[in-house]
Design a protein around this motif. Structure first.
Motif, short mmCIF file in Angstrom:
data_model
loop_
_atom_site.label_atom_id
_atom_site.label_comp_id
_atom_site.label_asym_id
_atom_site.label_seq_id
_atom_site.Cartn_x
_atom_site.Cartn_y
_atom_site.Cartn_z
N UNK A 95 11.90 3.11 -7.44
CA UNK A 95 12.98 3.80 -8.13
C UNK A 95 13.92 2.81 -8.83
N UNK A 96 14.07 1.63 -8.29
CA UNK A 96 14.93 0.61 -8.88
C UNK A 96 14.16 -0.32 -9.81
N UNK A 97 12.89 -0.01 -10.09
CA UNK A 97 12.13 -0.79 -11.05
C UNK A 97 11.45 -2.02 -10.48
N UNK A 98 11.40 -2.15 -9.17
CA UNK A 98 10.74 -3.31 -8.58
C UNK A 98 9.23 -3.06 -8.48
N UNK A 99 8.46 -4.13 -8.60
CA UNK A 99 7.01 -4.02 -8.57
C UNK A 99 6.52 -3.70 -7.15
N UNK A 100 5.52 -2.85 -7.08
CA UNK A 100 4.84 -2.54 -5.82
C UNK A 100 3.45 -3.15 -5.91
N UNK A 101 3.13 -4.03 -4.97
CA UNK A 101 1.88 -4.79 -5.02
C UNK A 101 0.89 -4.26 -3.98
N UNK A 125 1.76 0.00 4.32
CA UNK A 125 2.84 -0.47 5.16
C UNK A 125 4.19 -0.31 4.49
N UNK A 126 5.24 -0.34 5.29
CA UNK A 126 6.59 -0.38 4.78
C UNK A 126 7.02 0.86 4.04
N UNK A 127 6.52 2.03 4.43
CA UNK A 127 6.95 3.25 3.74
C UNK A 127 8.35 3.65 4.20
N UNK A 128 8.68 3.37 5.46
CA UNK A 128 10.03 3.58 5.97
C UNK A 128 10.69 2.22 6.11
N UNK A 167 -1.30 -2.33 1.22
CA UNK A 167 0.02 -2.37 0.59
C UNK A 167 0.98 -2.82 1.67
N UNK A 168 1.41 -4.07 1.66
CA UNK A 168 2.31 -4.52 2.73
C UNK A 168 3.66 -3.81 2.74
N UNK A 169 4.23 -3.56 1.55
CA UNK A 169 5.54 -2.91 1.48
C UNK A 169 5.52 -1.91 0.33
N UNK A 170 5.52 -0.63 0.66
CA UNK A 170 5.57 0.40 -0.37
C UNK A 170 7.02 0.67 -0.78
N UNK A 171 7.91 0.79 0.17
CA UNK A 171 9.31 1.11 -0.08
C UNK A 171 10.10 -0.20 -0.22
N UNK A 172 9.86 -0.91 -1.31
CA UNK A 172 10.46 -2.23 -1.50
C UNK A 172 11.99 -2.13 -1.56
N UNK A 173 12.50 -1.15 -2.29
CA UNK A 173 13.96 -1.01 -2.42
C UNK A 173 14.62 -0.84 -1.05
N UNK A 174 14.09 0.09 -0.28
CA UNK A 174 14.68 0.35 1.03
C UNK A 174 14.55 -0.83 1.97
N UNK A 175 13.40 -1.49 1.92
CA UNK A 175 13.17 -2.64 2.79
C UNK A 175 14.18 -3.75 2.50
N UNK A 176 14.40 -4.01 1.23
CA UNK A 176 15.38 -5.03 0.86
C UNK A 176 16.78 -4.63 1.33
N UNK A 177 17.08 -3.34 1.26
CA UNK A 177 18.39 -2.89 1.72
C UNK A 177 18.58 -3.16 3.21
N UNK A 178 17.56 -2.91 4.01
CA UNK A 178 17.69 -3.16 5.45
C UNK A 178 17.85 -4.64 5.74
N UNK A 179 17.21 -5.49 4.91
CA UNK A 179 17.30 -6.92 5.17
C UNK A 179 18.60 -7.53 4.64
#
Length: 883
Positions: A95-101, A125-128, A167-179
């Motif tokens: 949603x924030x335009x970050x690449x999903x690998x 992985x990393x959906x939540x 897919x190691x991290x699907x929800x990249x935006x949310x994951x970055x927010x938690x970190x």
């Protein structure tokens, strides 16, 4: 973590685990609170874990802790850049335009070594966002398979026979927010559970749709879409487990697959491609369970349950292994859902699919022996959400052991085992008397059986039997075969018989063993450790056998075995067993049924048994040196030289895919009636004439080949090319083209009629290393030569001719060249055209000589070469200078 109310009371503990607090906190106004290692239970602004709060470290390398997203992504990219088995690609943006690998683990193509399409497996992985265990576990899969590349066993099998997508991290935006906020989050604002459910910051679950990245922003911190409620077909059908309220923890979004992250997951499935998917897992935490759904496809339900059981039992067998429980098929309601990703893959794509909830446990009914959440590791357990915060001391074990467990699931879902080759070798002579193999058609799920019988099996003679399968079949511990951890020892049993009219011949079997050394039959594995079984066998001339075996009787080979996970052999390898429409397709049982998913005894191959003694089988002798070809492929063939020390040299004159000449060469080892050319070489870099530079010549291993003879004049040849592009293989039925003076096959070795016969062999100019001649003095005193060389532009060329001996010189006035043939299945002998090329004269003695040539083809200059002997044929020693 996923909560499925419709799954029945057995799963009620999952919701309960998320709400645990001991003691319950008093109602408070919404505020930002902090996770800490220790604080009084009465502290309203701090929640104590009882162990250090994990903080992500900005490093790519695995360690006893959690990595930042930047560190994880760097690790993924480094592995992709430095490994031929890790392939990276972008499947979407957030949603924030970050690449999903996504990362594809396997070889460069999507084909098995023989050419059949590979099955595909997808692990997400990393959906939540808050479930940090998940990206580490999926990254562990990537790290494990890359690290084990080259093991010649389980992982090489997976990398060459499966297309594993992660897919190691699907929800990249949310994951970055938690970190960004590894210890801080809002409390008191959850619309359903304000007292006990931290939100945003470290406890963000959803993506960032409608939310910014500033924790202190109050108005939007509950916004976002739960990506595990956004999938069809049951999107927005379970009000108790998904919500239209954008503030809800389980907000399902505006429409099914509305979120770009969900669309990226579906795009990753297309990398399979989607029709080749055989298993899907969405990795979450926590509660240490396996959640799955089912429809009315009973075969799919049974197979899914078996996959889950394989996962559970293997993982539990680790030292300090964990038990991942799951509901039985009878306890899983049909045709219900909450919009989770595994529902999409099960209901729509019909593959075994489940949500894996990584440890810690949730206690309760599933793990009554455990306190649940962080208390499993000695933590305080003051808020059920501490289960999302795995202690750093545990993550290495969780990551590596779960990665290994996933590898076993991939192995199982790569398909049931099938017999790929059977060979029986005469123990006394080492000669192959029976050879059979199932060859797949490139790009197809069809196999074709090829059989070769050099001699019938005889009573009271010792043989070595070798049966190869298309996957590794056994687990090994300290060099010994054993059952896969978690599997019963009974699965190690192998049944094999020779049947005449359904009755098993009596036989003695000894020294049965799975093979862990290379080399092929009779004592080496086929392609991977533990993929071939060998044993000694003898058919006694007892009353039972002589009653059913006439001078020539067909006997059916019956083989039944189970792979490491308990899948039984495919009873008919003619169709490659594959996952299709919710069940195994092309997977037959002994009776030929294809709807049982059970496998059976393979009885598709037969051989000849005789009651009459027929003597020793043919073995290679010096007279096997000759020109050979397949009559159905006139225009290409082989020059074979039998050398001393049980070696042989082969030149293969053939064509490329465009109809131009090509050639290969190989040095092989001979035993009995066969020659194995383990490395088939293609030579490049030469230029015809004075511009030839041996320093520019390169040799590339492109495949392998094997020759087996039934007698002096006939045999078979099998080849495999593993170079760029799709794997290719084929077979030829060989017939003799020439007889060499002095070593005629089947005749006593006498002095040749002409001393020039001793000049037979290979010759080259050391200043032109990379091209040369092979010469035969034929039984009728004519001379055959093949010149393997290059064209003016560096293309591989070959020229040949039959000449005469003239005053000690070998004269070839009319060398020929060819064009029009095409390599492999496209070969058409009628398209091959022979063309004049020029003349050649060789003046040789035992050690060296000269070559003078006068080409007539445009672009080839005339010249002369100073020759040295490269090889001599066995039986034609050349000790004196020939006048």
């Amino acid at each position: 973590m996923t909560a499925r109310l419709q799954a029945g009371p057995a799963w009620a503990f999952i919701l309960a685990a998320a709400l645990v607090s001991a003691p319950p906190l008093a109602a408070q106004t919404e505020r930002i609170v902090e996770w800490v290692e220790d604080a009084p239970a009465s502290d309203a602004d701090r929640i104590a874990l009882g162990y250090p709060v994990p903080v992500p470290v900005d490093t790519p390398m695995p360690f006893d802790g959690f990595r930042t997203y930047a560190g994880l992504h760097a690790r993924h990219q480094d592995l992709a850049a430095g490994s031929p088995v890790v392939h990276a690609g972008i499947v979407g943006t957030t949603r924030k335009g970050r690449e999903i690998w996504a990362y594809r683990l396997g070889d460069a193509d999507l084909l098995r070594p023989g050419g059949a399409p590979e099955p595909a497996m997808l692990t997400n992985g990393g959906i939540h966002a808050r479930e940090w265990q998940s990206p580490e576990v999926v990254t562990g899969i990537l790290e494990l398979m890359q690290a084990r590349h080259g093991d010649h066993w389980l992982y090489d099998y997976l990398l060459e026979n499966a297309n594993v997508i992660v897919i190691p991290v699907l929800n990249v935006d949310g994951f970055l927010q938690t970190q960004r906020y590894p210890s801080r989050n809002w409390l008191g604002s959850d619309i359903n559970d304000p007292d006990s459910s931290p939100r945003d910051g470290r406890m963000r679950r959803k993506n960032l749709f409608g939310a910014d990245e500033i924790l202190e922003t109050r108005d939007d911190h509950l916004e976002g879409v739960d990506l595990n409620r956004n999938s069809p077909p049951y999107w927005s059908t379970s009000p108790g487990s998904s919500s239209a309220d954008s503030r809800s923890l389980v907000h399902h979004g505006m429409a099914a697959a509305s979120e770009p992250e969900t669309q990226a997951l579906q795009a990753a499935a297309e990398l399979g491609p989607v029709e080749r998917l055989s298993v899907y897992t969405d990795v979450h935490s926590f509660s240490q369970v396996q959640l799955w759904v089912r429809d009315n496809n009973q075969r799919l339900a049974i197979q899914t349950e078996q996959v889950l059981r394989t996962f559970r039992d293997f993982h539990q067998a680790f030292p300090a292994g964990k038990r991942y429980v799951f509901n039985s098929a009878n306890s899983v309601p049909r045709n219900q859902g909450i919009g989770s990703t595994d529902e999409y893959f099960m209901y729509i794509l019909q593959v075994p699919a489940w949500t894996l909830e990584v440890e810690p446990s949730g206690g309760g009914n599933a793990h009554p022996d455990l306190p649940g959440t962080g208390a499993d590791y000695g933590g305080l357990g003051r808020n059920g959400h501490d289960g999302f915060i795995l202690p750093e001391s545990q993550i290495r074990r969780v990551r590596t052991q779960l990665a290994e467990t996933f590898a076993i699931v991939y192995y199982r879902q790569s398909g049931p085992p099938s017999v790929t080759a059977v060979r029986i070798t005469d123990a006394a002579t080492g000669a192959v008397v029976f050879d059979a193999a199932w060859d797949p058609e490139v790009g197809s799920d069809v196999r074709t059986a090829h059989t070769f019988m050099a001699q019938p099996l005889q009573f009271e003679r010792d043989y070595q039997a070798w049966i190869a399968f298309d996957k590794p079949m056994r687990w090994r511990v300290d060099g010994a075969d054993t059952a896969l951890p978690g599997q019963p020892a009974s699965q190690l049993e192998v049944e094999n018989d020779l049947l005449v009219d359904g009755q098993a011949l009596s036989r003695t079997v000894a020294n049965q063993r799975w093979l862990d050394q290379p080399g092929g039959s009779p004592s080496g594995y086929h392609r991977y450790l533990e993929d071939a079984l060998a044993f000694d066998i003898r058919l006694p001339a007892d009353a039972a056998n002589t009653a059913v075996v006439t001078p020539s009787t067909n006997a059916v080979i019956s083989v039944s075995a189970r792979d490491m996970t308990g899948l039984r052999t495919d009873a008919n390898p003619a169709t490659v067993a594959r996952w299709q429409n919710g069940a195994w397709a092309g997977y037959e049982d002994t009776a030929g049924a294809t709807d049982t998913d059970s496998g059976g005894s393979d009885r598709t191959l037969d051989l000849t048994v005789t009651a009459d003694p027929v003597g020793d089988p043919f073995v290679i002798e010096p007279g096997t040196s000759a020109a050979w070809y397949d009559p159905a492929r006139s225009g290409e063939g082989f020059m074979l030289e039998i050398l001393a020390d049980d070696r042989a040299l082969m030149y293969w004159f053939t064509y490329d895919d465009e109809g131009e000449q090509d050639w290969y060469l190989a040095v092989g080892d001979r035993t009995g009636n066969r020659i194995v050319f383990a490395e088939l070489l293609q030579v490049s870099g030469g230029i015809f004439g004075p511009d030839f530079d041996p320093g520019q010549v390169t040799e590339t291993v492109v495949g392998s080949a094997e020759f087996i003879w039934s007698g002096c004049d006939a045999g078979v040849m099998r080849w495999q090319l593993d170079g760029p592009g799709a794997p290719r293989g084929g077979r030829m039925n060989l017939r003799r083209l020439s007889r060499v003076m002095g070593i005629d096959c089947g005749q006593p070795l006498l002095a040749p009629e002409r001393e020039e016969a001793r000049l037979a062999g290979s010759w080259y100019d050391p200043s032109h290393a990379g091209e040369g001649y092979t010469v035969e003095i034929l039984a009728d005193s004519r001379v055959l030569v093949y010149w393997f060389s290059f064209g003016p532009q560096g293309e591989r060329r070959w020229f040949f001719g039959v000449g005469a001996i003239d005053n000690g010189r070998l004269v070839f006035p009319d060398l020929l060249t060819t064009r029009g043939g095409k390599f492999g299945d496209a070969f058409d002998p009628d398209a091959v055209e022979a063309l004049p090329w020029g003349g050649l004269e060789l003046e040789l003695d035992c050690e060296g000589g000269t070559a003078d040539f006068t080409p007539s083809e445009t672009g080839f200059p005339a010249g002369s070469l100073q020759l040295a002997r490269l090889t001599s044929l066995q039986g034609l020693d050349c000790e004196a200078v020939i006048p």
